[in-house]
Design an enzyme around this catalytic site. Structure first.
Site, mmCIF file in Angstrom:
data_model
loop_
_atom_site.group_PDB
_atom_site.id
_atom_site.type_symbol
_atom_site.label_atom_id
_atom_site.label_comp_id
_atom_site.label_asym_id
_atom_site.label_seq_id
_atom_site.Cartn_x
_atom_site.Cartn_y
_atom_site.Cartn_z
ATOM 1 N N SER A 711 6.339 25.131 -32.912
ATOM 2 C CA SER A 711 7.333 24.404 -32.026
ATOM 3 C C SER A 711 7.620 23.203 -32.678
ATOM 4 O O SER A 711 8.554 22.336 -32.088
ATOM 5 C CB SER A 711 7.286 24.410 -30.750
ATOM 6 O OG SER A 711 6.073 23.770 -30.321
ATOM 7 N N LYS A 754 6.402 22.466 -21.229
ATOM 8 C CA LYS A 754 6.861 21.390 -22.202
ATOM 9 C C LYS A 754 7.447 20.357 -21.429
ATOM 10 O O LYS A 754 7.677 18.959 -21.745
ATOM 11 C CB LYS A 754 7.295 21.616 -23.293
ATOM 12 C CG LYS A 754 6.380 22.513 -24.395
ATOM 13 C CD LYS A 754 6.948 23.127 -25.590
ATOM 14 C CE LYS A 754 6.089 23.700 -26.660
ATOM 15 N NZ LYS A 754 5.459 24.943 -26.127
#
EC number: 3.4.21.53
Length: 836
Positions: A711, A754
Site C-alpha cells: 500500500s 489505517k
C-alpha cells in the site's frame, strides 16, 4: 619342601599396591569372559625376584592349625625383616624363603607375597598349598617384640574387655561369617594363653584398610594394641547393629504390608459373602450404568459402543491394562453432557444492557448478537455460530467473548491454540496409545457440563503445522455447521453434536488464517483505539479496576484529565489499552510504596509530576521529521511509514538503492514506482532528466521493524517526485494506495485500521484509493470527524493534491454534527473494554 606349617605374611607398599591394582584392572578389561575358576586368596606375581623395598618390613608369621577337619591359618608372632641373607647361610633358623614365580613348568604357580584386601580373615582350605622348590630369596628375620610387659592392671582390664566383646559378638551375630571366624579362633589353644597371638588373629577381622592393619602390626605397645583392636571390634559390632536394625525395619514394613493386604482381601471376601458390599469391578459397573441411565442417549451407535465396552470391562481382569483403558473410556463417555443444554436468554433488551455495561461502542458486534438472539427467539432455540474477532492486541477480544456468554446466559470456556501443532490436541488421541485422552473440544464440554456453551478459541491465527499434521484442517470439522453435528473425536470414536455450540475465535491478523477455514466464520473487526477512546477507557474502567486491586482510594490518588491525556499521547500509542493499564498499575504501585513508608498521604497526578511515576517520555514526538524536506512523504500501514528519498552522489549511473528492512512485496512496489515515476516526470516536465543521470537511495526509517506492504506505492512515487522537482508535500498529509505501471491507484486492505491510525496520530488530510470508498462507511463518524479524505483513481490526481493547488477533486469532510454529536453522547459511542 613339603607342607609348610608357618607362613610369613608381609603387606606390599602403597606405591606397589597402586601399580598392582592398575595391572588387575587392565587384565579384567582385556578378558572377554569371566574366569571359570574362583579366585584364590593368594595373588601370583611374575616380577621375578621380589624387591624388599616394595614390601613393608614388619609382618606376621602365621601358623597353620587343624580344627574340625579344616586347616586354619591363625595369627602368629609379629616378625621384622632385618636384611637379605647370603646363599651359604642355609642353616640359619631365622631365615625366610621368598620364592620367585617360575613359568617354565606347566604345573607350578608360585606365591611370593600375600596381598590382603580391606580385612585379612583366617583362610579355611582343605588342602595346604604346596610351595615348589625354585629359586628363592633368603631374608633374616627377628621377632617384633613389645616395648613393655603385659602384666599391668590396664592391660588385664583391656584383655578382659576384649574377650567379653568377642563372646558377645559371637552370641549376637551367630549367623554371620564374622561370628563363625571368631568362634573358630576361640577354639584354638593360643586363644587362651597368648595375648599377642590373640590380637594378631582378631585384628585382621576388624580392619578397614591395609594402612590401618600395617599400623596395627608395627605397634610395639601391648596396651596401645589392645586399645586399637578393642576399638576396631566395637566399630565392627556397631556396623552389624546398624545393618541389623535396617533389616529389621524392612522386615517389619514388609510384614505390615503383607498383613494389611491379607486382611483387606479377607475383609472383601467376608463382605462379599455377607452381601454387604460388592467387589470393585461391580461397583464401577453400577456407577457407569447409573450415569448412563441419567443421560438417556438414544443414538443406536453410541448405545452399541457403550454395551460393548461394558462387556469388555466385565471380561477383563482388574489388574490388566485393557481393564484400565476400558474404565477410562467409560468414565469419559458417562461424564459428557450428551443431552444437557442450558436455557438461553431471549430478552433482547437485557442482552443489550449487559453488552453496553461491559463494552461501549462495538456497534456491529452488538447488533450481530442481538439479531442472533432474535432468530433464536422466533425458532424457539438458538443454534450454533462461528464468529471471528480480528483486531490488534489489547482491544478486548477475549473480554467480548466473556460478555457474549454472560448476555446469553451460557457457560464459557477458553481454549488457547497459539503455537498448537498437533492434530491430536483438537481431535484427541486414539485409544491404542498409552495415556490417551480426548481433544480440547471434548474436554471443554466435560468441564462446562453442557452441550451449548460459548467456546472461545484464542489466537487461531498462530496455529502452526508440523509432522503431526495441520490443526487448521482439523478445525474445519469443528467449525463447519454441516459437519460439526456429527463431530468424531479420535478417542471417543462416536459422533458428538456440536451444532449448538457458539464458537468465538480471536486473531490479530486474518490473512494468516487459511481461506477454507476463514470462509466458515463471520468476521468482525475490532479496530485500534484513538486517544479520546483511551482516555475514556482509563476513566471508566482502568482506574476503578486498579483502585480495587491495590486498595488505594480516590482521596489518596487522583488524576487530572490533562495527565491522562499526556499518558495516552506520549506513553501509550499502541492500538490496544493493555500497555495503558501497565502504566496505571505502575503509578499505583509507587503510590502504595509512598503510603506504606509514610512519605505521602495524598497525591494528584498532573502533567508536571507524571514522569516521576512512569519514567521518561516513551514517544517524544509522533513525527520523525518536524520540518518538511524534499523527498520525504508520510504513508500509512500498521504504523506511520516515512518514505525518504535522497540523491546518492557517490554512485555513478541511474541506479536505485533500498534500505530499511524491506520485504519482497515492498521491494517490488519500489521497482514499479521507480519505473512509473520516470515516465510521469517527463510528462510533468519534459526537460527534467533527474532520474536518467542520478542514483537514488530510498529508505524507510526504523530499520528494526520489518516492512512488507503493497500500500506504499503512491507514497514512494510522491517521494521520488518531491526529490526530483524539489517540491514539498503538503504538511499533515498521509497517503495510502498501490500504484500500477500505468498510474492506476489500486485499492488496499485494512483501510479502516489505517484511518484509525491517522486519527490517533493527528493527521488532518489523507489520500486513499477510490475503490476503498465503501470501507469508509464502516468507520464511526467520531473517528472521521476533522479529517479530509481524498478519493483518487489515478496518480495524476495524487500529484495535483499533494504538490499543486489546482486539484479538481473535492475532499470528503466530516465536520461536527450536533444531531450526531448528541446521539453519540447519549449512546456513549466510545469503544471500551474491561481489562482482565
Amino acid at each position: 619342601m613339603g607342607s609348610p606349617t608357618h607362613f610369613g605374611l608381609f603387606l606390599i607398599s602403597d606405591a606397589e599396591r597402586e601399580v598392582h591394582m592398575e595391572e588387575l584392572k587392565s587384565q579384567e578389561a582385556s578378558k572377554s569372559k569371566p574366569p571359570s575358576k574362583p579366585k584364590s586368596n593368594f595373588t601370583t606375581f611374575s616380577h621375578g625376584t621380589p624387591d624388599l623395598s616394595k614390601i613393608h618390613k614388619v609382618g606376621m608369621l602365621a601358623t597353620v592349625c587343624r580344627t574340625q577337619g579344616y586347616f586354619v591359618l591363625g595369627g602368629g608372632p609379629i616378625i621384622e625383616i632385618t636384611g637379605v641373607s647370603n646363599d651359604h647361610d642355609n642353616n640359619n633358623s631365622n631365615l625366610v624363603e621368598i620364592t620367585e614365580s617360575k613359568n617354565d613348568t606347566s604345573d607350578s604357580t608360585t606365591t611370593t607375597t600375600t596381598t590382603p584386601s580391606t580385612s585379612i580373615t583366617p583362610i579355611t582350605t582343605p588342602v595346604v598349598p604346596q610351595i615348589p622348590t625354585s629359586k628363592y630369596l633368603k631374608v633374616s628375620i627377628e621377632p617384633h617384640e613389645y616395648s613393655e610387659l603385659g602384666d599391668s592392671l590396664t592391660v588385664r582390664a583391656l584383655r578382659l574387655q576384649l574377650v567379653k566383646c568377642i563372646y558377645s559378638a559371637i552370641n549376637r551375630y551367630q549367623d554371620s561369617s564374622f561370628a563363625q571366624h571368631l568362634k573358630q579362633i576361640c577354639m584354638l589353644p593360643i586363644f587362651k594363653m597368648d595375648d599377642s597371638s590373640l590380637l594378631n588373629s582378631i585384628g585382621p577381622l576388624c580392619i578397614s584398610s591395609p594402612s590401618e592393619y600395617q599400623k596395627l602390626l608395627e605397634c610395639k605397645s601391648l596396651e596401645e594394641k589392645l586399645n586399637m583392636v578393642l576399638s576396631m571390634l566395637v566399630k565392627k559390632c556397631e556396623v552389624f547393629d546398624f545393618n541389623f536394625s535396617i533389616e529389621k525395619q524392612l522386615e517389619e514394613k514388609t510384614m505390615a504390608q503383607q498383613k494389611k493386604y491379607f486382611l483387606t482381601e479377607q475383609m472383601k471376601l467376608i463382605r462379599k459373602e455377607l452381601g454387604i458390599d460388592l467387589d470393585e469391578k461391580e461397583t464401577i459397573k453400577n456407577k457407569f450404568n447409573s450415569r448412563w441411565k441419567e443421560i438417556a442417549v438414544m443414538d443406536k451407535q453410541i448405545l452399541q459402543v457403550f454395551k460393548e465396552e461394558m462387556d469388555k470391562l466385565s471380561s477383563c481382569e482388574s489388574n490388566s491394562s485393557e481393564y484400565n483403558t476400558s474404565r477410562n473410556y467409560l468414565d469419559w463417555m458417562t461424564l459428557l453432557p450428551w443431552n444437557v443444554y442450558t436455557n438461553d436468554n431471549f430478552d433482547i433488551s437485557k442482552v443489550k444492557e449487559i453488552l453496553d455495561r461491559d463494552h461501549y461502542g462495538l456497534k456491529d458486534i452488538k447488533e450481530m448478537i442481538q439479531t442472533f438472539i432474535a432468530v433464536g427467539k422466533l425458532r424457539g432455540s438458538i443454534g450454533g455460530k462461528v464468529i471471528l474477532l480480528v483486531g490488534p492486541p489489547g482491544t478486548g477480544k477475549t473480554s467480548v467473548g466473556k460478555s457474549i456468554a454472560n448476555a446469553l446466559g451460557r457457560q464459557f470456556h477458553r481454549i488457547s491454540v497459539g503455537g498448537l501443532s498437533d492434530v491430536s490436541e483438537i481431535k484427541g488421541h486414539r485409544r491404542t496409545y498409552v495415556a490417551s485422552m480426548p481433544g480440547k473440544i471434548i474436554q471443554a464440554l466435560k468441564t462446562v457440563k453442557t452441550s451449548n456453551p460459548v467456546i472461545l478459541i484464542d489466537e487461531i491465527d498462530k496455529i502452526s503445522r508440523s509432522s503431526q499434521g495441520d490443526p487448521n484442517s482439523a478445525l474445519l470439522e469443528v467449525l463447519d455447521p454441516q459437519q460439526n453435528k456429527n463431530f468424531v473425536d479420535y478417542y471417543l470414536d462416536v459422533p458428538y453434536d456440536l451444532s449448538r455450540v457458539l464458537f468465538i475465535c480471536t486473531a490479530n491478523d486474518a490473512d494468516s488464517i487459511p481461506a477454507p477455514l476463514l470462509d466458515r466464520m463471520e468476521v468482525m473487526t475490532l479496530n485500534g483505539y484513538i486517544q479520546s477512546e483511551q482516555m475514556e477507557i482509563a476513566k471508566r474502567y482502568l482506574l476503578p479496576l486498579v483502585r480495587k486491586e491495590t486498595g488505594i482510594s480516590e482521596e489518596q490518588l487522583q488524576f487530572t484529565p490533562e495527565a491522562i491525556k499526556k499518558l495516552c499521547e506520549l506513553y501509550c500509542r499502541e492500538a490496544g489499552v493493555r500497555n495503558l493499564k501497565k502504566f496505571i498499575d505502575k503509578i499505583f504501585r509507587k503510590m502504595a510504596y509512598k503510603l506504606s513508608m509514610g512519605m505521602e498521604q495524598s497525591v494528584i497526578i498532573t502533567p508536571d509530576n507524571l514522569e516521576q511515576y512512569v519514567g521518561p517520555i516513551k514517544y517524544p514526538s509522533s513525527r520523525l521529521f518536524q520540518k518538511q524536506k524534499p523527498g520525504i512523504v508520510m504513508g500509512l500501514g500498521g504504523s506511520l511509514i516515512h518514505i525518504e528519498s535522497a540523491l546518492d552522489r557517490f554512485t555513478n549511473g541511474p541506479t536505485v538503492t533500498t534500505t530499511g528492512s524491506l520485504g519482497l512485496v515492498m521491494r517490488e512496489s519500489i521497482d514499479i514506482s521507480y519505473s512509473y515515476v520516470k515516465d510521469f516526470l517527463l510528462k510533468v516536465d519534459a526537460s527534467n532528466d533527474y532520474f536518467l543521470k542520478n542514483s537514488i537511495h530510498i529508505h524507510a526509517p526504523d530499520g528494526s521493524t520489518q516492512k512488507d506492504i503493497s500500500s506504499a506505492g503512491i507514497t514512494i512515487v510522491s517521494s521520488l517526485l518531491s526529490l526530483a522537482t524539489g517540491k514539498l508535500v503538503k504538511p499533515d498529509l498521509a497517503m495510502v494506495g498501490e500504484v500500477s505501471l500505468t498510474g492506476k491507484v489500486i485499492g488496499v486492505s485494512g483501510i479502516v485500521e489505517k484511518i484509525v491510525l491517522a486519527k490517533r496520530e493527528s493527521i488532518k488530510t489523507i489520500i486513499i484509493p477510490k475503490e476503498n470508498k465503501k470501507q469508509l462507511e464502516e468507520i464511526p463518524d467520531f473517528i472521521k470527524e476533522g479529517i479530509e479524505i481524498y478519493l483518487v483513481d489515478y496518480y495524476s490526481d495524487v500529484y495535483s493534491i499533494a504538490f499543486t493547488n489546482d486539484s479538481t477533486i473535492k475532499p470528503l469532510i466530516f465536520n461536527d454534527n450536533k444531531e450526531n454529536q448528541n446521539e453519540n453522547e447519549n449512546q456513549s459511542e466510545v469503544k471500551s473494554t474491561i481489562i482482565q
